[in-house]
Every structure is written in C-alpha cells, then in structure tokens.
Design a protein around this motif. Structure first.
Motif, mmCIF file in Angstrom:
data_model
loop_
_atom_site.group_PDB
_atom_site.id
_atom_site.type_symbol
_atom_site.label_atom_id
_atom_site.label_comp_id
_atom_site.label_asym_id
_atom_site.label_seq_id
_atom_site.Cartn_x
_atom_site.Cartn_y
_atom_site.Cartn_z
ATOM 1 N N ALA A 20 0.842 -1.201 0.000
ATOM 2 C CA ALA A 20 0.000 0.000 0.000
ATOM 3 C C ALA A 20 0.876 1.250 0.000
ATOM 4 O O ALA A 20 0.625 2.195 -0.758
ATOM 5 C CB ALA A 20 -0.932 -0.011 1.206
ATOM 6 N N GLY A 21 1.928 1.248 0.815
ATOM 7 C CA GLY A 21 2.812 2.409 0.896
ATOM 8 C C GLY A 21 3.602 2.653 -0.376
ATOM 9 O O GLY A 21 3.633 3.777 -0.888
ATOM 10 N N VAL A 22 4.243 1.610 -0.914
ATOM 11 C CA VAL A 22 5.065 1.825 -2.107
ATOM 12 C C VAL A 22 4.202 2.095 -3.331
ATOM 13 O O VAL A 22 4.600 2.862 -4.220
ATOM 14 C CB VAL A 22 6.077 0.677 -2.376
ATOM 15 C CG1 VAL A 22 7.102 0.573 -1.273
ATOM 16 C CG2 VAL A 22 5.394 -0.641 -2.620
ATOM 17 N N THR A 23 3.005 1.506 -3.386
ATOM 18 C CA THR A 23 2.115 1.765 -4.520
ATOM 19 C C THR A 23 1.602 3.202 -4.475
ATOM 20 O O THR A 23 1.586 3.902 -5.496
ATOM 21 C CB THR A 23 0.948 0.758 -4.528
ATOM 22 O OG1 THR A 23 1.479 -0.570 -4.552
ATOM 23 C CG2 THR A 23 0.052 0.958 -5.735
ATOM 24 N N GLU A 24 1.221 3.656 -3.292
ATOM 25 C CA GLU A 24 0.769 5.041 -3.150
ATOM 26 C C GLU A 24 1.892 6.014 -3.510
ATOM 27 O O GLU A 24 1.675 6.994 -4.222
ATOM 28 C CB GLU A 24 0.281 5.288 -1.726
ATOM 29 C CG GLU A 24 -0.344 6.640 -1.536
ATOM 30 C CD GLU A 24 -0.942 6.799 -0.154
ATOM 31 O OE1 GLU A 24 -0.670 7.842 0.472
ATOM 32 O OE2 GLU A 24 -1.671 5.905 0.292
ATOM 33 N N TYR A 41 -6.542 -0.915 -5.501
ATOM 34 C CA TYR A 41 -6.717 -2.160 -6.260
ATOM 35 C C TYR A 41 -5.359 -2.755 -6.627
ATOM 36 O O TYR A 41 -5.135 -3.962 -6.480
ATOM 37 C CB TYR A 41 -7.548 -1.904 -7.524
ATOM 38 C CG TYR A 41 -7.851 -3.171 -8.292
ATOM 39 C CD1 TYR A 41 -9.002 -3.902 -8.005
ATOM 40 C CD2 TYR A 41 -6.993 -3.650 -9.274
ATOM 41 C CE1 TYR A 41 -9.287 -5.071 -8.687
ATOM 42 C CE2 TYR A 41 -7.266 -4.818 -9.950
ATOM 43 C CZ TYR A 41 -8.418 -5.520 -9.662
ATOM 44 O OH TYR A 41 -8.692 -6.691 -10.324
ATOM 45 N N ILE A 42 -4.458 -1.921 -7.101
ATOM 46 C CA ILE A 42 -3.138 -2.405 -7.514
ATOM 47 C C ILE A 42 -2.342 -2.909 -6.312
ATOM 48 O O ILE A 42 -1.684 -3.949 -6.390
ATOM 49 C CB ILE A 42 -2.387 -1.311 -8.301
ATOM 50 C CG1 ILE A 42 -3.097 -1.114 -9.652
ATOM 51 C CG2 ILE A 42 -0.918 -1.677 -8.490
ATOM 52 C CD1 ILE A 42 -2.615 0.047 -10.455
ATOM 53 N N ALA A 43 -2.420 -2.219 -5.197
ATOM 54 C CA ALA A 43 -1.743 -2.690 -3.978
ATOM 55 C C ALA A 43 -2.316 -4.034 -3.535
ATOM 56 O O ALA A 43 -1.562 -4.944 -3.156
ATOM 57 C CB ALA A 43 -1.867 -1.653 -2.866
ATOM 58 N N ALA A 44 -3.627 -4.186 -3.602
ATOM 59 C CA ALA A 44 -4.263 -5.454 -3.239
ATOM 60 C C ALA A 44 -3.872 -6.565 -4.208
ATOM 61 O O ALA A 44 -3.664 -7.711 -3.801
ATOM 62 C CB ALA A 44 -5.781 -5.290 -3.183
ATOM 63 N N LEU A 45 -3.759 -6.216 -5.486
ATOM 64 C CA LEU A 45 -3.315 -7.184 -6.492
ATOM 65 C C LEU A 45 -1.941 -7.726 -6.136
ATOM 66 O O LEU A 45 -1.705 -8.939 -6.156
ATOM 67 C CB LEU A 45 -3.287 -6.529 -7.877
ATOM 68 C CG LEU A 45 -2.580 -7.302 -8.982
ATOM 69 C CD1 LEU A 45 -3.517 -8.326 -9.577
ATOM 70 C CD2 LEU A 45 -2.083 -6.360 -10.048
ATOM 71 N N PHE A 49 -1.143 -11.625 -5.170
ATOM 72 C CA PHE A 49 -0.241 -12.421 -5.995
ATOM 73 C C PHE A 49 1.080 -12.721 -5.292
ATOM 74 O O PHE A 49 1.959 -13.340 -5.868
ATOM 75 C CB PHE A 49 0.006 -11.738 -7.330
ATOM 76 C CG PHE A 49 -1.127 -11.910 -8.320
ATOM 77 C CD1 PHE A 49 -2.316 -12.532 -7.966
ATOM 78 C CD2 PHE A 49 -0.993 -11.434 -9.602
ATOM 79 C CE1 PHE A 49 -3.349 -12.686 -8.878
ATOM 80 C CE2 PHE A 49 -2.015 -11.594 -10.530
ATOM 81 C CZ PHE A 49 -3.198 -12.219 -10.168
ATOM 82 N N LEU A 50 1.204 -12.282 -4.064
ATOM 83 C CA LEU A 50 2.386 -12.604 -3.274
ATOM 84 C C LEU A 50 2.564 -14.117 -3.201
ATOM 85 O O LEU A 50 3.676 -14.632 -3.252
ATOM 86 C CB LEU A 50 2.254 -12.007 -1.874
ATOM 87 C CG LEU A 50 3.451 -12.091 -0.961
ATOM 88 C CD1 LEU A 50 4.615 -11.304 -1.555
ATOM 89 C CD2 LEU A 50 3.112 -11.531 0.402
ATOM 90 N N ALA A 51 1.463 -14.821 -3.107
ATOM 91 C CA ALA A 51 1.503 -16.281 -3.125
ATOM 92 C C ALA A 51 1.232 -16.747 -4.552
ATOM 93 O O ALA A 51 0.238 -16.355 -5.153
ATOM 94 C CB ALA A 51 0.440 -16.843 -2.187
ATOM 95 N N SER A 52 2.126 -17.550 -5.093
ATOM 96 C CA SER A 52 1.967 -17.972 -6.487
ATOM 97 C C SER A 52 0.686 -18.771 -6.694
ATOM 98 O O SER A 52 0.187 -18.863 -7.814
ATOM 99 C CB SER A 52 3.183 -18.765 -6.954
ATOM 100 O OG SER A 52 3.316 -19.946 -6.197
ATOM 101 N N ASP A 53 0.108 -19.339 -5.629
ATOM 102 C CA ASP A 53 -1.158 -20.054 -5.774
ATOM 103 C C ASP A 53 -2.261 -19.116 -6.261
ATOM 104 O O ASP A 53 -3.147 -19.533 -7.004
ATOM 105 C CB ASP A 53 -1.585 -20.683 -4.452
ATOM 106 C CG ASP A 53 -0.745 -21.906 -4.097
ATOM 107 O OD1 ASP A 53 -0.007 -22.402 -4.986
ATOM 108 O OD2 ASP A 53 -0.816 -22.351 -2.948
ATOM 109 N N ASP A 54 -2.237 -17.864 -5.846
ATOM 110 C CA ASP A 54 -3.244 -16.913 -6.283
ATOM 111 C C ASP A 54 -3.032 -16.473 -7.730
ATOM 112 O O ASP A 54 -3.988 -16.197 -8.445
ATOM 113 C CB ASP A 54 -3.278 -15.690 -5.367
ATOM 114 C CG ASP A 54 -3.940 -15.993 -4.035
ATOM 115 O OD1 ASP A 54 -4.555 -17.072 -3.895
ATOM 116 O OD2 ASP A 54 -3.839 -15.158 -3.124
#
Length: 178
Positions: A20-24, A41-45, A49-54
């Motif tokens: 959230a911080g670096v995206t903002e 939305y991009i921060a949540a994305l 996707f931090l976990a490759s399963d997602d």
C-alpha cells in the motif's frame, strides 16, 4: 500491545501495508495519479499475488490449473455471468502483474513458445478488463468503473508497477514475489 495472530497472518498484513505504501508513493507522488480506488486495487493485487497459488488460481471445469493466458481465455468464453467476469478480471490482473512487475519473465515466456507465444499481454489485459467491466453483477469487489479505468490506463499501470518494483528493490528487506 502484543500481536497474537499467527505469524503467516502477521507477515501477510505487513506485506499489505508495504505494498500500500510503495504503490501510493509510486502512483500518487511520482506519477501524479490521484485515484485512490485504482491505487488500492493495484496494492491489493500485489498482496494477492504474493503467493503464487493466487496467480495461478484459475482452474478448468475439470479442475486443471490453468497457467497460460490462452487457456484462461478459452475458459472465459465457456463461462457466463459472474464467473465470466471473474475470469476476465483475473486475466487482466495476471497480464498487468507480469508486464508491470516482471516484464523480463513475461518476455521470456513469450519466446519459450507454447500457447501464449503469439499473445500480446498488454492488449489482452486491456481487453479483459474492458470485457469484465461490461458484465454486470449484483455485488463485486471491483466496480465496473474501476475495471474500465484499468483497461483505459493499463499502460500507465504497467509503468507504475515497474516503479513499485524499483521501490521495493531499493528497500532492504522488501518482499520477494513469486
């Protein structure tokens, strides 16, 4: 105050705050994009996707994991309503993530051959977000207007994600994706 949550949950929370911080910072300060829903939305994305399963969460009707966009597109055409919207949104997210955060891997995958060799991830991402935005559903975490903006501003989002990656690489101890 002591945090009694499981360590995995604490790490996920720390990753969400970091992204959230670096995206903002990248979008609002460096690029001048004042669109909090898009930035969130991009921060949540990135957190998802931090976990490759997602990243590879899409499955065919037979339960097979789909790893190529060509297969995801074929599956999207077979679906209707909210399931079709969700799959088009995932294709947009998938292509945005790879072209923005790891363009070198996206390019390498293209040169390796396979079903995605002839696909243009940028164009598919734009089209997929636009397609998802046109499918109306009762409740959705991503409103149609936001998906339409992601389609229209796809290139800007790709650039912004590149800036996010630079920012986390500059920070010691930043999260490692994939």
């Amino acid at each position: 105050m002591r945090d009694d949550r499981p360590e995995a949950e604490q790490q996920a929370s720390a990753a969400r705050r970091f992204f959230a911080g670096v995206t903002e910072q990248a979008f609002m300060v460096e690029l001048g994009v004042a669109d909090p829903p898009l930035i969130d939305y991009i921060a949540a994305l990135l957190s998802r996707f931090l976990a490759s399963d997602d990243i590879y969460s899409v499955r065919s009707v037979r339960g097979e994991r789909l790893t190529q966009v060509a297969d995801m597109l074929a599956e999207a055409e077979a679906r209707r309503g909210p399931a079709k919207r969700q799959l088009h949104r995932h294709i947009g997210d998938f292509t945005l993530f790879w072209t923005g955060v790891f363009p070198d891997i996206a390019a390498r995958n293209k040169h390796l051959g396979g079903k995605d060799a002839l696909l243009n991830y940028r164009e598919l991402g734009k089209r997929s977000y636009a397609a998802a935005s046109r499918i109306q559903v009762d409740r959705e975490t991503a409103p149609s207007e936001l998906l339409e903006r992601l389609s229209q501003e796809f290139e800007l989002c790709v650039y912004g994600l590149g800036e996010v990656r630079k920012a986390w690489e500059e920070r010691e101890g930043g999260p490692l994706l994939v």
